[in-house]
Structures are given as C-alpha cells and as structure tokens.
Design a protein around this motif. Structure first.
Motif, PDB file in Angstrom:
ATOM      1  N   GLN A 338      30.211  41.071  53.697  1.00  0.00           N
ATOM      2  CA  GLN A 338      29.096  41.520  53.725  1.00  0.00           C
ATOM      3  C   GLN A 338      28.165  42.183  52.538  1.00  0.00           C
ATOM      4  OE1 GLN A 338      29.721  43.625  57.290  1.00  0.00           O
ATOM      5  NE2 GLN A 338      29.364  42.113  58.625  1.00  0.00           N
ATOM      6  N   GLN A 339      29.222  42.875  52.036  1.00  0.00           N
ATOM      7  CA  GLN A 339      28.855  43.742  50.726  1.00  0.00           C
ATOM      8  C   GLN A 339      28.415  42.560  49.703  1.00  0.00           C
ATOM      9  OE1 GLN A 339      28.987  47.377  50.142  1.00  0.00           O
ATOM     10  NE2 GLN A 339      28.521  47.196  47.765  1.00  0.00           N
ATOM     11  N   HIS A 340      29.335  41.687  49.375  1.00  0.00           N
ATOM     12  CA  HIS A 340      29.161  40.717  48.280  1.00  0.00           C
ATOM     13  C   HIS A 340      28.120  39.993  48.798  1.00  0.00           C
ATOM     14  CE1 HIS A 340      32.607  41.164  45.909  1.00  0.00           C
ATOM     15  NE2 HIS A 340      33.614  40.765  46.657  1.00  0.00           N
ATOM     16  N   HIS A 341      27.848  39.672  49.967  1.00  0.00           N
ATOM     17  CA  HIS A 341      26.476  38.639  50.338  1.00  0.00           C
ATOM     18  C   HIS A 341      25.340  39.610  50.024  1.00  0.00           C
ATOM     19  CE1 HIS A 341      23.653  36.782  53.359  1.00  0.00           C
ATOM     20  NE2 HIS A 341      24.171  35.933  52.624  1.00  0.00           N
ATOM     21  N   ARG A 342      25.305  40.786  50.474  1.00  0.00           N
ATOM     22  CA  ARG A 342      24.114  41.595  50.189  1.00  0.00           C
ATOM     23  C   ARG A 342      24.131  41.591  48.780  1.00  0.00           C
ATOM     24  NH1 ARG A 342      25.532  45.206  53.775  1.00  0.00           N
ATOM     25  NH2 ARG A 342      26.456  46.467  52.624  1.00  0.00           N
ATOM     26  N   SER A 343      24.886  42.167  47.839  1.00  0.00           N
ATOM     27  CA  SER A 343      24.670  42.390  46.527  1.00  0.00           C
ATOM     28  C   SER A 343      24.446  40.918  45.785  1.00  0.00           C
ATOM     29  CB  SER A 343      25.903  42.977  45.662  1.00  0.00           C
ATOM     30  OG  SER A 343      26.916  42.358  45.702  1.00  0.00           O
ATOM     31  N   ILE A 344      24.871  39.762  46.132  1.00  0.00           N
ATOM     32  CA  ILE A 344      24.566  38.644  45.497  1.00  0.00           C
ATOM     33  C   ILE A 344      23.254  38.083  45.705  1.00  0.00           C
ATOM     34  CG2 ILE A 344      25.149  36.118  45.435  1.00  0.00           C
ATOM     35  CD1 ILE A 344      28.241  36.997  45.272  1.00  0.00           C
ATOM     36  N   THR A 345      22.749  38.227  46.900  1.00  0.00           N
ATOM     37  CA  THR A 345      21.273  37.854  47.324  1.00  0.00           C
ATOM     38  C   THR A 345      20.410  38.891  46.664  1.00  0.00           C
ATOM     39  OG1 THR A 345      21.461  38.972  49.403  1.00  0.00           O
ATOM     40  CG2 THR A 345      22.108  36.665  49.574  1.00  0.00           C
ATOM     41  N   GLU A 346      20.673  40.052  46.485  1.00  0.00           N
ATOM     42  CA  GLU A 346      19.734  41.013  46.030  1.00  0.00           C
ATOM     43  C   GLU A 346      19.591  40.634  44.235  1.00  0.00           C
ATOM     44  OE1 GLU A 346      21.105  44.899  46.813  1.00  0.00           O
ATOM     45  OE2 GLU A 346      20.343  44.820  48.653  1.00  0.00           O
ATOM     46  N   MET A 347      20.957  40.235  43.726  1.00  0.00           N
ATOM     47  CA  MET A 347      20.590  39.968  42.408  1.00  0.00           C
ATOM     48  C   MET A 347      19.893  38.764  42.208  1.00  0.00           C
ATOM     49  SD  MET A 347      24.411  40.745  40.485  1.00  0.00           S
ATOM     50  CE  MET A 347      25.402  40.241  41.722  1.00  0.00           C
ATOM     51  N   MET A 348      20.170  37.570  42.971  1.00  0.00           N
ATOM     52  CA  MET A 348      19.384  36.597  42.887  1.00  0.00           C
ATOM     53  C   MET A 348      18.003  36.399  43.381  1.00  0.00           C
ATOM     54  SD  MET A 348      22.551  33.815  44.014  1.00  0.00           S
ATOM     55  CE  MET A 348      21.679  32.517  43.920  1.00  0.00           C
ATOM     56  N   GLY A 349      17.771  37.199  44.196  1.00  0.00           N
ATOM     57  CA  GLY A 349      16.354  37.392  44.889  1.00  0.00           C
ATOM     58  C   GLY A 349      15.795  36.066  45.207  1.00  0.00           C
ATOM     59  N   GLU A 350      14.806  35.234  44.686  1.00  0.00           N
ATOM     60  CA  GLU A 350      14.390  34.280  45.324  1.00  0.00           C
ATOM     61  C   GLU A 350      15.160  32.968  45.078  1.00  0.00           C
ATOM     62  OE1 GLU A 350      12.473  34.512  41.226  1.00  0.00           O
ATOM     63  OE2 GLU A 350      12.887  35.777  42.907  1.00  0.00           O
ATOM     64  N   LEU A 351      15.848  33.138  44.110  1.00  0.00           N
ATOM     65  CA  LEU A 351      16.743  32.143  43.701  1.00  0.00           C
ATOM     66  C   LEU A 351      18.015  31.909  44.774  1.00  0.00           C
ATOM     67  CD1 LEU A 351      17.858  32.972  39.837  1.00  0.00           C
ATOM     68  CD2 LEU A 351      16.222  31.018  40.839  1.00  0.00           C
ATOM     69  N   ALA A 352      18.159  32.949  45.679  1.00  0.00           N
ATOM     70  CA  ALA A 352      19.099  32.731  46.887  1.00  0.00           C
ATOM     71  C   ALA A 352      18.304  32.118  47.949  1.00  0.00           C
ATOM     72  CB  ALA A 352      19.606  33.958  47.066  1.00  0.00           C
ATOM     73  N   GLU A 353      17.132  31.863  47.821  1.00  0.00           N
ATOM     74  CA  GLU A 353      16.402  31.181  49.157  1.00  0.00           C
ATOM     75  C   GLU A 353      15.889  29.807  48.981  1.00  0.00           C
ATOM     76  OE1 GLU A 353      13.105  34.021  49.168  1.00  0.00           O
ATOM     77  OE2 GLU A 353      14.604  35.831  49.908  1.00  0.00           O
ATOM     78  N   GLY A 354      16.608  29.138  48.479  1.00  0.00           N
ATOM     79  CA  GLY A 354      16.398  27.652  48.225  1.00  0.00           C
ATOM     80  C   GLY A 354      15.901  26.878  49.352  1.00  0.00           C
ATOM     81  N   GLY A 355      14.879  26.150  49.437  1.00  0.00           N
ATOM     82  CA  GLY A 355      14.563  25.235  50.570  1.00  0.00           C
ATOM     83  C   GLY A 355      13.711  26.286  51.572  1.00  0.00           C
ATOM     84  N   MET A 356      13.503  27.365  51.457  1.00  0.00           N
ATOM     85  CA  MET A 356      13.020  28.423  52.020  1.00  0.00           C
ATOM     86  C   MET A 356      11.498  28.881  51.553  1.00  0.00           C
ATOM     87  SD  MET A 356      16.391  30.782  52.749  1.00  0.00           S
ATOM     88  CE  MET A 356      15.765  32.159  53.750  1.00  0.00           C
ATOM     89  N   LEU A 357      10.576  29.216  52.547  1.00  0.00           N
ATOM     90  CA  LEU A 357       9.482  29.579  52.379  1.00  0.00           C
ATOM     91  C   LEU A 357       9.287  30.782  51.274  1.00  0.00           C
ATOM     92  CD1 LEU A 357       6.647  28.661  53.161  1.00  0.00           C
ATOM     93  CD2 LEU A 357       6.445  30.693  54.827  1.00  0.00           C
ATOM     94  N   GLY A 358       8.849  30.866  49.977  1.00  0.00           N
ATOM     95  CA  GLY A 358       8.840  31.723  48.942  1.00  0.00           C
ATOM     96  C   GLY A 358      10.042  31.628  48.218  1.00  0.00           C
ATOM     97  N   GLY A 359      10.975  30.768  48.498  1.00  0.00           N
ATOM     98  CA  GLY A 359      12.172  30.541  47.620  1.00  0.00           C
ATOM     99  C   GLY A 359      11.877  29.691  46.394  1.00  0.00           C
ATOM    100  N   SER A 360      12.765  29.793  45.336  1.00  0.00           N
ATOM    101  CA  SER A 360      12.563  29.301  44.128  1.00  0.00           C
ATOM    102  C   SER A 360      12.858  27.638  44.359  1.00  0.00           C
ATOM    103  CB  SER A 360      13.249  29.782  42.910  1.00  0.00           C
ATOM    104  OG  SER A 360      13.351  28.996  41.915  1.00  0.00           O
ATOM    105  N   ASP A 361      11.977  26.681  43.390  1.00  0.00           N
ATOM    106  CA  ASP A 361      12.412  25.373  43.487  1.00  0.00           C
ATOM    107  C   ASP A 361      13.960  25.177  42.957  1.00  0.00           C
ATOM    108  OD1 ASP A 361       9.896  25.009  44.408  1.00  0.00           O
ATOM    109  OD2 ASP A 361       9.059  24.286  42.375  1.00  0.00           O
ATOM    110  N   LEU A 362      14.331  26.087  42.005  1.00  0.00           N
ATOM    111  CA  LEU A 362      15.531  25.907  41.316  1.00  0.00           C
ATOM    112  C   LEU A 362      16.738  26.469  42.530  1.00  0.00           C
ATOM    113  CD1 LEU A 362      14.738  26.965  37.684  1.00  0.00           C
ATOM    114  CD2 LEU A 362      15.580  24.721  38.532  1.00  0.00           C
ATOM    115  N   GLY A 363      16.236  27.084  43.358  1.00  0.00           N
ATOM    116  CA  GLY A 363      17.393  27.853  44.169  1.00  0.00           C
ATOM    117  C   GLY A 363      18.302  27.256  44.964  1.00  0.00           C
ATOM    118  N   THR A 364      19.028  28.140  45.625  1.00  0.00           N
ATOM    119  CA  THR A 364      20.045  27.331  46.861  1.00  0.00           C
ATOM    120  C   THR A 364      20.339  28.396  47.669  1.00  0.00           C
ATOM    121  OG1 THR A 364      22.306  26.295  47.068  1.00  0.00           O
ATOM    122  CG2 THR A 364      22.047  28.395  45.765  1.00  0.00           C
ATOM    123  N   LYS A 365      20.661  28.181  48.781  1.00  0.00           N
ATOM    124  CA  LYS A 365      20.958  28.986  50.098  1.00  0.00           C
ATOM    125  C   LYS A 365      22.401  29.581  49.641  1.00  0.00           C
ATOM    126  CE  LYS A 365      18.647  27.706  54.315  1.00  0.00           C
ATOM    127  NZ  LYS A 365      18.960  27.069  55.764  1.00  0.00           N
TER     128      LYS A 365
END
Length: 740
Positions: A338-365
């Motif tokens: 959970q800690q890794h998931h939290r810190s990685i998604t925080e570091m990546m920001g919108e890049l960790a929201e590929g395919g989601m509303l507000g996510g980056s076009d370059l991003g991935t889930k």
C-alpha cells in the motif's frame, strides 16, 4: 568397485547399524563421502615429554613410564567400575583412571611391568595428580632396550596431531575418528573435480591426498595444504554452478524493452522536483542496458536504507510500459504494498491515471492487488491487468495466484527479496509470455563475498549514496536496567521532538494480544528456572507499551498502534493518518521495518533492542532521518553491559554503514549455508570455506569458473567436475539456484 560408488557406500555397511543411525540422525552423515567430508574442527597435540616429578596442572602431556600396579575398583553398590593404574618412571609416581566400558582394554594390556607412552590432560583428584582416560601406546620389549628407538617412538607419539571432530552427545570425537579410520582407504577413490591444468597451475595437492592430510596430518603444513585445497574445491564447484545458471539465462529469449523518447518516462522525469544522484544515474544505466537486450535481465539492486531504490525501480517500470509491456512489483507485506502504491501514484500524479478523466494521454493505470481487497476492486484490478489497461501493478503474494493474468508482463521487481520463497518469485516470473526481466531489490547491505555466493547468479548494482537533503541519524544505547533514568530521558527526548513539530516511532518485538498469547500457550513451553526469570521474561509488547506511554511519560500526545494482526483497512488508515501528521507517536511491531516513508518522523525508540538482529535494527533505524531534520534512534536494552547482545547494540550505534554492519552480523551468526539449506536446518554445505574471510579465494574461483563454463558450458570434457556438481546440487539446492 567403481570410483563413484565407493563414496556412495552407505555407512551402515562399514560401521554397523547403531553407529550409522546416530551419524545419520544427529550429524546428517549417511555415506562414506559424507563422513570423509566431515572434517576435524581443530587438532590437539599430546604435549611434550615430561618427567613424572614435573607435571604441569591442566596441560596436555606425554609420559613414558612403567606400570607399577593396576586394580579394578567397584562403586555405586557394584554398578560402577573404575580401573586405577599407578605408573612410575623412577623419579615419581602418577595415577591413571579409566571408567565404565573404557576399563576392559587397558585392564588386559596395562599389566605390572609393562612400559608404555601415555598422553592426557593433568588433573588433581584427592590431592593426587592423575590422567583420566589417557591415550597410550605400548612399547615393545625390543624398543625398551634401545634408548634411541624409544626416543624416536616417543617423539612420533607426543608430536602426533589428534583430530577433534564436530561431535554430538551420542557420539564423541574419538569414536568419529575411529569411524573415519575405517572409511579412510576410500579416499583413494575420490573423484577430483578440479581440471588438471587448474590444479597444477595453482599448486594444489590431489583430492585423495588432501582428504588423507586433513584427517590424519603428520605436520601442521599438511593441515594447511589440505585446507587450501578443500577450500578452493568448495568455492570453485559453487561458482561453476552459479556461472552455469548465468550462462543458461543468457540463452533464454526475452523481449527487449528499450526506452522510447517522448514517452511516459520523459514526462515523469520532467515532473521530478530534484535531480537523481550520481549513483542512481549509474545504476539506471546498467538496468536500462539489461532491459534493451533479448535475454532476461537478472539483476540485484542493493542499496542503503533511503538511497532511492524505489525511484530507480519506478523508472525501469516506466521504460517497460513505454516499450509496450507491463511491470509488476512484489512486496512482502500489505503495509508495504500500500505504501509503494501510494508513493508511486503520488510521484506520477496524472501520469498514473491513464484512461481516466483528468489523466494524462501518456499515462497508464497503476493498480494495487492484495489479498484483503474487496471483490469489486479486485475484479477491476484483474481486468485492468489482462487487458493491458494497467501498465504497473503493485501487490503482495496475491499477484502470484493462478487467476492473475497479464496482457504482456515485461518486468518483475521483487522488493526485499529475502522475504520471498523461491517458488513465489518463480510463479510470478512464469506469468510472462516469454521470461520477463527480473530486478531484485534489497535494503539489507550484502558484503561482496556473500553477493558472489548467495546471489552469484545475479548481476549486482549497488546504491551507496544517499539523496541530497537526507540527515544523519544519531544512535545511542539506553541501558534501562543499569540506568533507569536514561529511559526516562528517552521519553523526554520523544516529547521534545513532538513539541518541535516532528513525530516518533516506538518499536516492540511482540503484539501482546490474546491470539498471540494463545499461540504461545499452545506450544507448551517449559517453565523457566527461577534464576532465568530475568533473562526469560516475555519480550515487551506493542499493546502494553502503548497503554503505558499514553497514561504515563507520553500522556497528552496522540499515540497510535500498528501491528500485523490488524485488519488491512485499519492498518492502512493508521499509516495514512501518521503520514498526514494526525498522530504523534506510532507504537508498532517490525511491520514498519521496510519501505515505510514518513519524512517528518525524526525519532525512534526500539524496546528490547537486543531481541532484534543487526540488519533488522539497521533497517528499522532507516525509517527516521528521511527528511531535512536530523534523526535519533534509541536502542533500549536490559542486557548486561558485558554481554554479546550489548556488544551488538554498541556496534549498531557506532556506525551507519550498512555494509560494515552486515559484516558484523554475518560474523556473529556465521554464514549458515549459502545454498539456502540453513532454513531447513540441514548441515551447511560449506565446511572449510568462509564467505566472510575467504574473499580472495571466492573471487579467484569465480573468474576460473566463468572461464571454464564459457569454454565448455555442459562440462562434457570435465566429467569429474560434473559429478562433483551433482553431489553439491541435490534436487532442493538445484531448484534454489534455478529460481533464485
């Protein structure tokens, strides 16, 4: 008898059932080969020739004397027998004593008038000097008449080196020595694993001779020559096994994952608020080079606590996603996943929201997969993996289950590899269409020699530089028993840190809940003797200490608890609140040992610190000093000042160098079995090689092994080496190396 079968002969055939059974059950010796490789631990000399009037107490001596009289004495109502023999050499008298079954042979041989050489340790009984159970050798009548021959016989007898074997209660060293005498002729049948050119080039004695010299040396030079040869064999055969693994890996196919300009990695790097350290850049270069090849990377990334390994691993994962693959990170605990998931998604920001509303076009889930997730969340995560929507997954053992399928698994990152079994790592690697690349990470620094043996089939990268802005950690031992006021001061220091806007950890070895107590009772522990009570009190527990602190020295502060038996959601909630600064003090078990990152936590108090290992203490300490404020680690112990436990704690307090500490840790525990057999309690496969002291031997053996395997990968021209390899690598060890 052919050369191999002599070594495979069961001991039962040669030594009889009773002795063979004890050897098998207590010493794990089953065959002639096993016994010939059961080397003496040390050697004793019988001691110089001494006159009976000049015997030194508590020393080993040799005397030449005549039997004056011998008599059997009964004791214990006739149930016990003792043979007393009086010797004289014309200048003085000495008593010998033999007990039990040991009286029969000397009673027959040590008749009045017989002359012999006797050797043993001088002791006193009833104010008389005596030798108990001495070894002896009779002097023939012809020897007795010739002074020169007597002197020669005595010198040979007194100077003889007596092997002392690793023994057990049921079978002492001299009986093992007798058994070795029985099988020693088979040493001539030893299959020599060293290629002849290598053996001659390094000036080693042949293996049969080395075995004879180590068991029955004539001189100390014999022992040294035998040990040099046998030490080399162990290092070389092991390094050949590892070199063959590395060679086999280079023959496997894998999809090359090359970085793509203008992709996810470049977008991520552009967001970073800091520059990578030189070490991170160097290691990244090594990893990217491996990922770009068409055979699987097998790399060990070891780095000090807080050296930025996760950042290096994340950039490798983003590279693989850019190249069309998926990356999986395997963490040992839910808290860490959970800690890794939290810190990685925080570091990546919108890049960790590929395919989601507000996510980056370059991003991935970036998805999380753990055993305790709700059904709906789990189903969605599995769907994202099989369709390829999720480029990165972080999870626990749940990743390994059969129903987890990937679209195209390209990289497996294993965090804290020592927490995982071989099968678990292997199961995850088998989920790729072709073998995925493998990056193994550990924050437990490993001395170079161990890396060359335990992880010898992995290429090694080392991160030994801390990122800029990290603060030093001051460590102190708090002797709670000798100086209780030091402990009071420790709690004052915690309050001071909190008053300055920081947070603290308190670590205990035990949880202290009902389930734990019931498990302990179920084991039916023996009651300790009263004098042991102080030593044997239960380790301090999280729930007890948290309660005492909240009501006592830390009253008024926000004290929370965290341990492995809490519900996953509760654990995550506590960690989230602590990370957000909503709790001042976290009282926890070692669940915080790896990966937990709260830069505002500056102090750590480790209760019963002597109950933890050196590496574990170093790992725990690495949870503080992760921000710009200096860290403080207090090691609380009731261990006596002169005890090894206190020495261990002082060593931890004295240095922040994890490599130095891992060496100390290894020296104290010794190396166990580098082939992983220590876990199952089987005798170590290393008998004369020390992974601590023999760095030069291991490095040289590795070079030779690489050359030999490159020249002849299947060892077709070296059948003797293949035989030795088969003997070293039983099925379990073969698998251990295969999957390691």
């Amino acid at each position: 008898m052919d050369r191999v079968s002599a070594f495979d002969e069961p001991l039962k055939k040669l030594l009889g059932g009773a002795t063979a059974k004890v050897m098998a059950e207590h010493l794990d010796l089953h065959t002639v080969g096993d016994l010939l490789h059961h080397y003496p631990r040390r050697y004793e000399e019988r001691g110089r020739l001494t006159a009976l009037t000049e015997l030194p107490l508590d020393e080993h001596v040799t005397v030449v004397a005549q039997v004056a009289d011998a008599r059997i004495m009964m004791f214990n109502n006739g149930r016990g027998k003792r043979l007393e023999v009086t010797l004289t050499d014309g200048s003085g008298r000495l008593q010998l004593v033999f007990f039990g079954h040991g009286v029969h042979k000397p009673h027959k041989e040590l008749l009045p008038g017989r002359r012999a050489m006797f050797a043993g340790k001088v002791s006193v009984f009833n104010r008389k000097m005596q030798l108990a159970h001495p070894t002896y050798q009779l002097l023939d009548a012809k020897d007795t008449d010739d002074p020169a021959e007597v002197t020669e016989a005595v010198d040979a007898f007194a100077g003889q080196l007596l092997p002392i074997y690793p023994a057990c209660k049921q079978l002492d060293s001299w009986r093992i020595a007798k058994a070795v005498d029985t099988v020693l002729p088979s040493a001539q049948d030893a299959v020599d694993p060293l290629p002849e050119a290598l053996r001659e080039g390094r000036g080693f004695v042949p293996l049969p001779e080395a075995l004879l010299r180590i068991h029955r040396p004539q001189t100390k030079a014999d022992i040294a020559a035998a040990r040099d040869r046998l030490r080399w064999d162990e290092a070389f055969v092991l390094q050949v096994a590892l070199a063959r693994r590395r060679y086999a890996d280079t023959q496997l196919p894998a999809v090359a994952r090359r970085s793509v300009p203008g992709g996810l990695l470049d977008a991520f790097d552009a967001k970073l608020p800091f520059t990578l350290t030189e070490g991170q850049q160097k290691v990244t270069g090594e990893i990217f080079g491996d990922l770009a090849t068409e055979h699987p990377m097998h790399r060990l990334l070891q780095g000090e606590v807080g050296s930025g390994k996760t950042m290096v691993a994340l950039r490798a994962m983003l590279t693989v996603v850019d190249a069309g693959g998926q990356a999986a990170m395997l963490a040992p605990t839910e808290v860490l996943a959970q800690q890794h998931h939290r810190s990685i998604t925080e570091m990546m920001g919108e890049l960790a929201e590929g395919g989601m509303l507000g996510g980056s076009d370059l991003g991935t889930k970036v998805v999380l997969l753990t055993g305790s997730m709700g059904t709906a969340a789990r189903r969605q995560a599995l769907l994202d993996l099989v369709t390829g929507e999720a480029g990165i997954v972080i999870g626990t053992h749940a990743l390994i289950e059969d129903k987890v399928q990937f679209h195209d698994l390209g990289l497996v990152v294993v965090d804290e590899q020592h927490r995982f079994g071989v099968e678990q790592r292997d199961a995850l690697r088998s989920k790729g269409k072709q073998p995925p690349h493998l990056l193994v990470m550990t924050a437990t620094p490993i001395p170079r020699t161990v890396a060359m043996t335990v992880f010898g089939d992995l290429e090694t990268s080392v991160l030994d530089q801390l990122p800029a802005g990290r603060s030093p950690i001051a460590s102190h031992v708090v002797p709670a028993k000798d100086k209780p006021h030091f402990l009071s001061r420790a709690w004052e220091r915690v309050r001071e840190e909190v008053e300055n806007g920081h947070q603290a950890y308190v670590v205990c070895p035990r949880i202290g809940d009902d389930a734990e107590e019931a498990a302990k009772k179920g084991k039916g522990k023996k009651k300790a003797a009263p004098e042991d009570d102080a030593e044997k009190r239960p380790p301090l527990a999280v729930l007890d200490i948290a309660d005492q602190l909240a009501k006592g020295p830390l009253s008024g502060l926000r004290v929370e608890v965290l341990h492995g038996r809490m519900q996953p959601d509760d654990k995550d909630d506590v960690m989230r609140r602590f990370a957000a600064g909503e709790a001042d003090v976290l009282v926890a078990t070692t669940v915080i040992e790896v990966g937990v990152n709260v830069p505002n936590a500056t102090a750590m108090v480790i209760m019963d610190a002597d109950r933890f290992g050196v590496s574990q203490l170093h790992q725990l300490r690495g949870r503080v000093g992760r921000g710009s404020a200096p860290g403080l680690c207090l090691l609380v112990s009731e261990a006596h000042e002169a005890s090894p436990a206190r020495a261990r704690l002082s060593a931890v307090a004295a240095t922040l160098d994890g490599f130095e500490l891992s060496r100390i840790d290894l020296e104290q525990r010794r190396e166990g079995d580098v082939l992983g057999q220590a876990q199952s309690g089987v005798r170590s496969s290393l008998r004369v090689l020390s992974v601590i002291d023999d760095e030069e031997v291991i490095a040289a053996a590795r070079e030779e092994a690489v050359r030999v395997v490159a020249d002849d990968p299947e060892l077709e021209r070296l059948p003797e080496l293949r035989t030795a390899l088969d003997a070293l690598l039983d099925k379990d060890r073969e698998e251990y190396l295969d999957k390691g």
